[in-house]
Design a protein around this motif. Structure first.
Motif, mmCIF file in Angstrom:
data_model
loop_
_atom_site.group_PDB
_atom_site.id
_atom_site.type_symbol
_atom_site.label_atom_id
_atom_site.label_comp_id
_atom_site.label_asym_id
_atom_site.label_seq_id
_atom_site.Cartn_x
_atom_site.Cartn_y
_atom_site.Cartn_z
ATOM 1 N N ARG A 261 0.841 -1.219 -0.003
ATOM 2 C CA ARG A 261 0.034 -0.293 -0.033
ATOM 3 C C ARG A 261 0.902 1.266 0.288
ATOM 4 N N VAL A 262 2.263 1.201 0.108
ATOM 5 C CA VAL A 262 3.002 2.261 0.160
ATOM 6 C C VAL A 262 3.989 2.303 -0.898
ATOM 7 N N GLU A 263 4.043 3.561 -1.483
ATOM 8 C CA GLU A 263 5.251 3.694 -2.659
ATOM 9 C C GLU A 263 5.757 5.135 -2.475
ATOM 10 N N TYR A 264 6.919 5.360 -3.170
ATOM 11 C CA TYR A 264 7.496 6.718 -2.967
ATOM 12 C C TYR A 264 7.893 7.260 -4.425
ATOM 13 N N ALA A 265 7.448 8.450 -4.508
ATOM 14 C CA ALA A 265 7.928 9.179 -5.714
ATOM 15 C C ALA A 265 9.169 10.435 -5.268
ATOM 16 N N ARG A 266 10.256 10.233 -6.066
ATOM 17 C CA ARG A 266 11.090 11.262 -5.890
ATOM 18 C C ARG A 266 11.462 12.007 -7.067
ATOM 19 N N ARG A 267 11.691 13.247 -7.192
ATOM 20 C CA ARG A 267 12.005 14.178 -8.161
ATOM 21 C C ARG A 267 13.412 14.913 -7.794
ATOM 22 N N GLU A 268 14.439 14.806 -8.120
ATOM 23 C CA GLU A 268 15.707 15.362 -7.796
ATOM 24 C C GLU A 268 16.003 16.990 -8.559
ATOM 25 N N ARG A 269 16.235 17.633 -7.861
ATOM 26 C CA ARG A 269 16.629 18.965 -8.651
ATOM 27 C C ARG A 269 18.024 19.325 -8.527
ATOM 28 N N GLY A 270 18.876 18.596 -9.295
ATOM 29 C CA GLY A 270 20.279 18.604 -8.898
ATOM 30 C C GLY A 270 20.659 17.477 -8.043
ATOM 31 N N MET A 271 21.896 17.619 -7.593
ATOM 32 C CA MET A 271 22.657 16.815 -6.706
ATOM 33 C C MET A 271 22.039 16.809 -5.277
ATOM 34 N N TYR A 272 21.702 17.801 -4.832
ATOM 35 C CA TYR A 272 21.542 18.037 -3.317
ATOM 36 C C TYR A 272 20.072 18.306 -2.834
ATOM 37 N N GLU A 273 19.244 18.474 -3.598
ATOM 38 C CA GLU A 273 17.820 18.788 -3.219
ATOM 39 C C GLU A 273 16.932 18.079 -4.015
ATOM 40 N N GLY A 274 15.519 18.156 -3.774
ATOM 41 C CA GLY A 274 14.497 17.283 -4.473
ATOM 42 C C GLY A 274 13.056 17.470 -3.882
ATOM 43 N N HIS A 275 12.317 16.806 -4.244
ATOM 44 C CA HIS A 275 11.037 16.722 -3.986
ATOM 45 C C HIS A 275 10.429 15.220 -3.665
ATOM 46 N N THR A 276 9.999 15.080 -2.492
ATOM 47 C CA THR A 276 9.523 13.454 -2.383
ATOM 48 C C THR A 276 8.307 13.339 -1.851
ATOM 49 N N THR A 277 7.523 12.287 -2.539
ATOM 50 C CA THR A 277 6.024 11.906 -2.037
ATOM 51 C C THR A 277 5.937 10.841 -1.540
ATOM 52 N N LEU A 278 5.247 10.675 -0.464
ATOM 53 C CA LEU A 278 4.934 9.239 0.171
ATOM 54 C C LEU A 278 3.176 8.983 -0.076
ATOM 55 N N ARG A 279 3.133 7.931 -1.117
ATOM 56 C CA ARG A 279 1.749 7.643 -1.104
ATOM 57 C C ARG A 279 1.240 6.133 -0.459
ATOM 58 N N ILE A 280 0.027 6.409 0.111
ATOM 59 C CA ILE A 280 -0.667 5.544 0.659
ATOM 60 C C ILE A 280 -2.020 5.106 0.328
ATOM 61 N N THR A 281 -2.215 3.940 -0.200
ATOM 62 C CA THR A 281 -3.321 3.635 -0.736
ATOM 63 C C THR A 281 -4.139 2.883 0.103
ATOM 64 N N ASP A 282 -5.470 2.572 -0.157
ATOM 65 C CA ASP A 282 -6.550 1.725 0.659
ATOM 66 C C ASP A 282 -6.430 2.150 1.922
ATOM 67 N N LEU A 283 -6.456 3.381 2.555
ATOM 68 C CA LEU A 283 -6.449 3.844 3.782
ATOM 69 C C LEU A 283 -7.298 3.313 4.784
ATOM 70 N N ARG A 284 -6.640 2.969 6.315
ATOM 71 C CA ARG A 284 -7.299 2.383 7.226
ATOM 72 C C ARG A 284 -7.403 3.469 8.209
#
Length: 398
Positions: A261-284
Motif C-alpha cells: 500500500r506504500v510507494e515513493y516518488a522522488r524528483r531531484e533538482r540537482g545533486m543536493y535537493e529534491g521533492h519526495t512524495t509518500l503515497r498510501i493507498t486503501d487507507l485504514r
C-alpha cells in the motif's frame, strides 16, 4: 493579557476572558465567554467580526471564510465560548458576541469583544561573522508563556521559556535551525540557515491532512542536503515499537502493516535537493499517524525528531437528530475536516437510490422502513453505512 471584560446594564452582561489572544497559525483557540440576561428565553446566539450600522451582523458560521473551522461550544443559558480551528493570519480580528431573547428589546451585544492575533514562527539570525544569536520570533506575544523547542538539522536540541536560544551558534553553513512551541511541535518555524541559504532542511507541503477511509493520500516534502543525498526514507514514529532498534527509524515500505500500500516518488533538482512524495493507498483508520522524512549525506543525517505531517483517516457516518414534528435531520459526519474538500457536496441515497445532493444536513419525513446513506461527491465508491432514520443501522444496499 488574561483579563475579563464585563459589559452590562440592567441584568445584561457579556464577559470575555481574556480580552486579547495571540495564537499560532494552524492552531486551535477557544474564545472563552459567558453572559447573563434579565429574563425570558434565549432564542439566538451569534459571534461576528463585522457589523454595519442598521444591519444585523452575520454569524461567522454563515461566512464561507469561517464555515469549516468555527464551532460554537456554548449554550443558551450562560456559556458563549467560540472555538476556531486551523487558524490563519486573516483570522486576526476583534470577535464580538450577541444574544437575542424572546422579550421586547431583548437584544444585547458585548461590544468590546476579544482581539485575536494570529502569528507564525520565524527564526531570526543576528550577530557577527563567527557567532550568531537565534531568536524564535512572532508578530505578537504568545498567550500562556510558552516553552520554546529548538531543532538543529531536524534533531531536537533544547527547550527554554526564553524565545532566544541559550548559546550563540557557530556560523557553520551546513546547519539549519528551526523552533517550535512545546505542545504544538507540528507548527514549527521553517528551517533557517545560519549563513546564506545553502544548508540542510526539510519542508513539508502540509502539516496536517484529513482524508477518507479507503482513499489514497499523497504526503510530500521538499528537502535540501548541503552535500549529495546518499539515502532517504519515510517513517512513522507510531511504528517505533516494531523497529529492530527503537532509535533507528525503519522504512515504511518494509512495514508489514503497509505491505502493498506504500510507494515513493522522488524528483531531484540537482545533486543536493529534491521533492519526495509518500503515497498510501486503501487507507485504514489505523493509518492515522504522523509521517516523517529523513535523509543522509556525507556530513549529516536529518534528525528523526523533526515534526512531519499528521494524517487523520475518517469514515463517513450518518447522524440522525429529531427535527420538526414528523421529521428527522440527517447529517453526513466525519471526524475531521477533509483537507482537499472542506465544504463537500454529499450525495444521499434512500433505499439504495440517489435522492439528492446537498452541502448541508438533509431533512426527511419520519418513515421507519427507509434507510439512508451518504457519500462525498467525487468519492462515490466510499459510502457510509446505511442507517434507518430512526437511527438503527440497516443493510447497505448501494
Amino acid at each position: 493579557m488574561w483579563v475579563s471584560v464585563v459589559l452590562g446594564q440592567d441584568g445584561w452582561s457579556v464577559t470575555y476572558t481574556p480580552q486579547s489572544i495571540c495564537a499560532l497559525r494552524g492552531s486551535t483557540v477557544d474564545l472563552a465567554c459567558s453572559y447573563t440576561y434579565p429574563s425570558g428565553r434565549v432564542t439566538t446566539t451569534l459571534w461576528f467580526t463585522k457589523w454595519e450600522t442598521g444591519v444585523e451582523p452575520e454569524y461567522l458560521g454563515q461566512d464561507p471564510e469561517y464555515a469549516s473551522h468555527v464551532e460554537y461550544r456554548g449554550d443558551k443559558e450562560k456559556d458563549c465560548t467560540l472555538r476556531i480551528t486551523d487558524l490563519r493570519e486573516r483570522d486576526s480580528a476583534t470577535y464580538r458576541f450577541r444574544l437575542l431573547t424572546d422579550q421586547e428589546r431583548g437584544t444585547y451585544t458585548g461590544k468590546l469583544g476579544v482581539t485575536l492575533s494570529v502569528t507564525g514562527l520565524q527564526v531570526k539570525v543576528t550577530g557577527g561573522l563567527r557567532y550568531k544569536t537565534l531568536t524564535c520570533s512572532t508578530t505578537c506575544t504568545l498567550t500562556d508563556n510558552p516553552t520554546y523547542i529548538w531543532y538543529k538539522n531536524g534533531q531536537r536540541l533544547d527547550e527554554s521559556t526564553s524565545p532566544q536560544y541559550k548559546d550563540p551558534v557557530s556560523s557553520n553553513y551546513i546547519d539549519g535551525y528551526s523552533c517550535a512551541v512545546k505542545g504544538q511541535e507540528d507548527l514549527h518555524s521553517p528551517a533557517v540557515c545560519v549563513r546564506g541559504q545553502d544548508c540542510s532542511r526539510v519542508t513539508y507541503t502540509k502539516r496536517t491532512i484529513c482524508v477518507l477511509k479507503g482513499s489514497t493520500v499523497d504526503i510530500s516534502c521538499t528537502y535540501v542536503g548541503f552535500n549529495r543525498v546518499k539515502s532517504s526514507l519515510w517513517f512513522s514514529p507510531k511504528q517505533r515499537a516494531s523497529w529492530t532498534n527503537m532509535s533507528t527509524p525503519e522504512d515504511l515500505t518494509r512495514d508489514p502493516g503497509y505491505a502493498g500500500r506504500v510507494e515513493y516518488a522522488r524528483r531531484e533538482r540537482g545533486m543536493y535537493e529534491g521533492h519526495t512524495t509518500l503515497r498510501i493507498t486503501d487507507l485504514r483508520e489505523e493509518d492515522s499517524a504522523e509521517y516523517r522524512f529523513t535523509f543522509k549525506t556525507e556530513n549529516i543525517e536529518w534528525g528523526h525528531s523533526f515534526p512531519g505531517t499528521t494524517l487523520s483517516v475518517t469514515d463517513l457516518q450518518v447522524m440522525v437528530t429529531p427535527a420538526a414534528a414528523g421529521q428527522r435531520t440527517l447529517t453526513c459526519s466525519t471526524t475531521c475536516t477533509l483537507t482537499d474538500n472542506p465544504n463537500p457536496t454529499y450525495i444521499w441515497y434512500k433505499n439504495g437510490q440517489i435522492v439528492t445532493e446537498k452541502t448541508s444536513p438533509y431533512s426527511v419525513l419520519h418513515n421507519a422502513v427507509d434507510s439512508y446513506c451518504c457519500v462525498v461527491k467525487g468519492h462515490e465508491d466510499l459510502s457510509s453505512p446505511a442507517v434507518c432514520e430512526y437511527s438503527t443501522t440497516a443493510q447497505n444496499s448501494t
